[in-house]
Design a protein around this motif. Structure first.
Motif, PDB file in Angstrom:
ATOM      1  N   UNK A  46       6.636   4.546   0.233  1.00  0.00           N
ATOM      2  CA  UNK A  46       7.130   5.682  -0.540  1.00  0.00           C
ATOM      3  C   UNK A  46       8.297   6.288   0.230  1.00  0.00           C
ATOM      4  N   UNK A  47       9.359   6.592  -0.501  1.00  0.00           N
ATOM      5  CA  UNK A  47      10.519   7.217   0.118  1.00  0.00           C
ATOM      6  C   UNK A  47      10.827   8.514  -0.606  1.00  0.00           C
ATOM      7  N   UNK A  48      10.945   9.583   0.139  1.00  0.00           N
ATOM      8  CA  UNK A  48      11.454  10.835  -0.390  1.00  0.00           C
ATOM      9  C   UNK A  48      12.908  10.914   0.012  1.00  0.00           C
ATOM     10  N   UNK A  49      13.823  10.781  -0.931  1.00  0.00           N
ATOM     11  CA  UNK A  49      15.243  10.741  -0.633  1.00  0.00           C
ATOM     12  C   UNK A  49      15.889  12.112  -0.772  1.00  0.00           C
ATOM     13  N   UNK A  50      16.966  12.317  -0.049  1.00  0.00           N
ATOM     14  CA  UNK A  50      17.766  13.543  -0.103  1.00  0.00           C
ATOM     15  C   UNK A  50      16.935  14.772   0.267  1.00  0.00           C
ATOM     16  N   UNK A  51      16.136  14.623   1.301  1.00  0.00           N
ATOM     17  CA  UNK A  51      15.313  15.731   1.793  1.00  0.00           C
ATOM     18  C   UNK A  51      16.066  16.418   2.929  1.00  0.00           C
ATOM     19  N   UNK A  52      16.017  17.731   2.945  1.00  0.00           N
ATOM     20  CA  UNK A  52      16.693  18.503   3.986  1.00  0.00           C
ATOM     21  C   UNK A  52      16.017  18.288   5.329  1.00  0.00           C
ATOM     22  N   UNK A  53      16.797  18.422   6.380  1.00  0.00           N
ATOM     23  CA  UNK A  53      16.250  18.345   7.728  1.00  0.00           C
ATOM     24  C   UNK A  53      15.254  19.474   7.912  1.00  0.00           C
ATOM     25  N   UNK A  54      14.168  19.196   8.584  1.00  0.00           N
ATOM     26  CA  UNK A  54      13.188  20.233   8.868  1.00  0.00           C
ATOM     27  C   UNK A  54      11.785  19.665   8.967  1.00  0.00           C
ATOM     28  N   UNK A  55      10.835  20.570   9.035  1.00  0.00           N
ATOM     29  CA  UNK A  55       9.419  20.186   9.130  1.00  0.00           C
ATOM     30  C   UNK A  55       8.759  20.384   7.772  1.00  0.00           C
ATOM     31  N   UNK A  56       7.865  19.444   7.452  1.00  0.00           N
ATOM     32  CA  UNK A  56       7.193  19.448   6.160  1.00  0.00           C
ATOM     33  C   UNK A  56       5.692  19.269   6.346  1.00  0.00           C
ATOM     34  N   UNK A  57       4.955  19.764   5.394  1.00  0.00           N
ATOM     35  CA  UNK A  57       3.515  19.515   5.308  1.00  0.00           C
ATOM     36  C   UNK A  57       3.334  18.390   4.290  1.00  0.00           C
ATOM     37  N   UNK A  58       2.690  17.297   4.714  1.00  0.00           N
ATOM     38  CA  UNK A  58       2.453  16.151   3.845  1.00  0.00           C
ATOM     39  C   UNK A  58       0.952  16.025   3.634  1.00  0.00           C
ATOM     40  N   UNK A  59       0.538  16.007   2.376  1.00  0.00           N
ATOM     41  CA  UNK A  59      -0.878  15.865   2.036  1.00  0.00           C
ATOM     42  C   UNK A  59      -1.070  14.606   1.204  1.00  0.00           C
ATOM     43  N   UNK A  60      -2.092  13.844   1.564  1.00  0.00           N
ATOM     44  CA  UNK A  60      -2.480  12.667   0.807  1.00  0.00           C
ATOM     45  C   UNK A  60      -3.796  12.972   0.107  1.00  0.00           C
ATOM     46  N   UNK A  61      -3.866  12.690  -1.175  1.00  0.00           N
ATOM     47  CA  UNK A  61      -5.080  12.921  -1.954  1.00  0.00           C
ATOM     48  C   UNK A  61      -5.632  11.557  -2.361  1.00  0.00           C
ATOM     49  N   UNK A  62      -6.832  11.251  -1.871  1.00  0.00           N
ATOM     50  CA  UNK A  62      -7.462   9.953  -2.105  1.00  0.00           C
ATOM     51  C   UNK A  62      -8.763  10.127  -2.871  1.00  0.00           C
ATOM     52  N   UNK A  63      -9.172   9.075  -3.566  1.00  0.00           N
ATOM     53  CA  UNK A  63     -10.525   8.959  -4.137  1.00  0.00           C
ATOM     54  C   UNK A  63     -10.733   7.483  -4.451  1.00  0.00           C
ATOM     55  N   UNK A  64     -11.900   6.968  -4.141  1.00  0.00           N
ATOM     56  CA  UNK A  64     -12.209   5.570  -4.456  1.00  0.00           C
ATOM     57  C   UNK A  64     -12.506   5.478  -5.938  1.00  0.00           C
ATOM     58  N   UNK A  65     -11.629   4.772  -6.662  1.00  0.00           N
ATOM     59  CA  UNK A  65     -11.768   4.666  -8.111  1.00  0.00           C
ATOM     60  C   UNK A  65     -11.971   3.229  -8.582  1.00  0.00           C
ATOM     61  N   UNK A  66     -11.796   2.252  -7.684  1.00  0.00           N
ATOM     62  CA  UNK A  66     -11.837   0.855  -8.096  1.00  0.00           C
ATOM     63  C   UNK A  66     -13.214   0.217  -7.928  1.00  0.00           C
ATOM     64  N   UNK A  67     -13.988   0.660  -6.960  1.00  0.00           N
ATOM     65  CA  UNK A  67     -15.260   0.016  -6.663  1.00  0.00           C
ATOM     66  C   UNK A  67     -16.406   1.007  -6.809  1.00  0.00           C
ATOM     67  N   UNK A  68     -17.589   0.469  -6.957  1.00  0.00           N
ATOM     68  CA  UNK A  68     -18.763   1.326  -7.154  1.00  0.00           C
ATOM     69  C   UNK A  68     -19.573   1.404  -5.863  1.00  0.00           C
ATOM     70  N   UNK A  69     -20.553   2.289  -5.857  1.00  0.00           N
ATOM     71  CA  UNK A  69     -21.476   2.357  -4.707  1.00  0.00           C
ATOM     72  C   UNK A  69     -22.897   2.005  -5.148  1.00  0.00           C
ATOM     73  N   UNK A  70     -23.002   1.163  -6.180  1.00  0.00           N
ATOM     74  CA  UNK A  70     -24.315   0.734  -6.648  1.00  0.00           C
ATOM     75  C   UNK A  70     -24.721  -0.554  -5.922  1.00  0.00           C
ATOM     76  N   UNK A  71     -25.672  -1.275  -6.465  1.00  0.00           N
ATOM     77  CA  UNK A  71     -26.189  -2.481  -5.828  1.00  0.00           C
ATOM     78  C   UNK A  71     -25.418  -3.740  -6.194  1.00  0.00           C
ATOM     79  N   UNK A  72     -24.299  -3.623  -6.871  1.00  0.00           N
ATOM     80  CA  UNK A  72     -23.514  -4.790  -7.274  1.00  0.00           C
ATOM     81  C   UNK A  72     -22.663  -5.290  -6.107  1.00  0.00           C
ATOM     82  N   UNK A  73     -22.168  -6.523  -6.294  1.00  0.00           N
ATOM     83  CA  UNK A  73     -21.342  -7.145  -5.271  1.00  0.00           C
ATOM     84  C   UNK A  73     -20.090  -6.320  -4.986  1.00  0.00           C
ATOM     85  N   UNK A  74     -19.542  -5.666  -6.018  1.00  0.00           N
ATOM     86  CA  UNK A  74     -18.308  -4.895  -5.827  1.00  0.00           C
ATOM     87  C   UNK A  74     -18.513  -3.682  -4.931  1.00  0.00           C
TER      88      UNK A  74
END
Length: 161
Positions: A5-33
């Motif tokens: 990921x590229x954020x272009x044309x950003x001013x010089x300085x300090x930034x707060x970067x937050x990543x928001x994750x959630x497992x959406x592809x696999x399950x937590x049941x008894x299946x192979x996945x």
């Protein structure tokens, strides 16, 4: 397998970067996945910030959101570079092909400085004066080349006859 990921044309300085994750592809049941995990590295501006990051392990389940927060990311050029990538020997085809790379929902980038800086009065005056001078220059050039000439008496006589 990686994501850049590229954020272009950003001013010089300090930034707060937050990543928001959630497992959406696999399950937590008894299946192979349920045995499959998204495990990857995250680097910001070339520095590795998360190693062997496991979304399901960190969030303690499937479908549960988790946020990773980096409060002082320095941008010294005009580009913010974020890289999510797999490291080591991991499968990308079992049980289903193509769903094993880094997974992210949202990236939030917030400046740690006041962004409401305005142009000074002198800068505004300079822009206005330069704009007026350009328009006047264009009008003079059009007048000298004959594009702003009115119809001559001869042209009017040709139209009437």
């Amino acid at each position: 397998m990686s994501l850049m990921y590229y954020g272009l044309f950003i001013r010089w300085g300090r930034y707060r970067v937050q990543f928001h994750f959630a497992e959406m592809m696999f399950s937590d049941d008894e299946k192979f996945s349920s045995l499959v995990k998204h495990i990857f590295y995250v680097s910001i501006q070339g520095a590795t910030e998360l190693k062997d990051f496991n979304i399901m392990g960190e969030a303690k389940g499937v479908g549960i959101g988790i946020t990773k927060d980096f409060k002082n990311v320095t941008v010294e050029g005009s580009t913010l570079e974020i890289h999510l990538y797999l490291v080591g020997k991991r499968t990308i085809v079992i049980p289903n092909r193509g769903v094993y790379g880094p997974l992210i929902l949202t990236i939030t980038v917030t400046p740690n400085f006041d962004v409401s800086t305005r142009l000074s009065t002198g800068a505004i005056a300079g822009i206005v004066i330069a704009s007026v001078a350009i328009v006047v220059f264009i009008l003079i050039a059009l007048k000298l080349t004959g594009y702003l000439e009115g119809k001559s008496k001869e042209d009017e006589d040709r139209v009437l006859s």
